[in-house]
Design a protein around this motif. Sequence first.
Motif, mmCIF file in Angstrom:
data_model
loop_
_atom_site.group_PDB
_atom_site.id
_atom_site.type_symbol
_atom_site.label_atom_id
_atom_site.label_comp_id
_atom_site.label_asym_id
_atom_site.label_seq_id
_atom_site.Cartn_x
_atom_site.Cartn_y
_atom_site.Cartn_z
ATOM 1 N N SER A 51 -3.356 -7.355 -0.554
ATOM 2 C CA SER A 51 -3.127 -8.056 -1.827
ATOM 3 C C SER A 51 -3.275 -9.564 -1.644
ATOM 4 O O SER A 51 -3.859 -10.244 -2.491
ATOM 5 N N GLN A 96 -1.690 -5.257 -8.980
ATOM 6 C CA GLN A 96 -0.948 -4.113 -8.463
ATOM 7 C C GLN A 96 0.242 -3.781 -9.360
ATOM 8 O O GLN A 96 0.563 -2.618 -9.550
ATOM 9 N N ASP A 172 -6.364 -4.129 -7.596
ATOM 10 C CA ASP A 172 -5.381 -3.856 -6.547
ATOM 11 C C ASP A 172 -4.712 -2.516 -6.833
ATOM 12 O O ASP A 172 -3.859 -2.422 -7.708
ATOM 13 N N GLU A 173 -5.110 -1.494 -6.122
ATOM 14 C CA GLU A 173 -4.617 -0.126 -6.302
ATOM 15 C C GLU A 173 -4.652 0.290 -7.772
ATOM 16 O O GLU A 173 -3.636 0.691 -8.345
HETATM 17 MG MG MG Z 1 -0.595 -4.776 -1.892
#
Ligand code: MG
Length: 232
Positions: A51, A96, A172-173
């Motif tokens: 991240s 995220q 992010d994810e």
């Molecule tokens: Mg992360």
Amino acid sequence: MMPQPPADVPLLVAENLIKEYGATRALDGATLHVYAGEVLALLGSSGSGKSTLLHCLAGILPPDSGRVWYAGHDLATMPDTRRSELRRTEFGFVFQFGQLIPELSCLENVMLPLRLAGTRRREAARRASDLLERLEVADVADKRPGQVSGGQGQRVAVARSLVTRPRVIFADEPTGALDSLNGERVMQLFVAAARETGAAVVLVTHEARVAAYSDREAVVRDGRVREQERVR
Ligand code: MG
Ligand code: ADP
């Protein structure tokens, strides 16, 4: 819009990034190349620096040392106004942890980047609705983010990241809260952005089935990156 480099020159380069949070060294000499038109998966265990790397690449977080180049321009020496404009017009983000604006409806959240770029309301609404439909969340268009599930909110955030047809998408994810069918829908849209508009997609994921959509993988470990061809 900034002039783009030829296809064999990276669009985005992170060079030897170091970033510390107090005593924690989150990035320890991270170097990464990102090309237009590719889907690049960033893999690595929790806490490895994924991240932090993504935020530095996007010019959201300044590294302590090292450089990030976008289309040949050093993000650190670019005026703040230019860097913000770049984030608004040429980059798309899926963070995220959500980060939809709670006071706006889901549709208005997706419209917002277009409205900030000066697109007329009707056209912005049309494009935002189209993406919500493709992600099967048209039914939450008028709801506030607080009234929808985590998975629905994540798809709204994906729609928002794509709506301006950005040059680079940082995610992010982005499928962490999704079942496999909806995860596939998201990945198909990212792949389409890479193939159809030549976007670079930089995506952090833990999931092998998500990484399988990427053209290339890079593994982050202890704040450093190992770039590699995709293992098929
Ligand atoms: Mg992360
Ligand atoms: P990943 O996304 O791979 O899980 P992160 O980039 O979030 O990793 O974090 C890398 C390291 O930096 C971890 O040790 C994490 O605890 C630390 N870290 C990240 N953000 C902060 C912060 N805002 N303050 C303090 N430490 C942080």
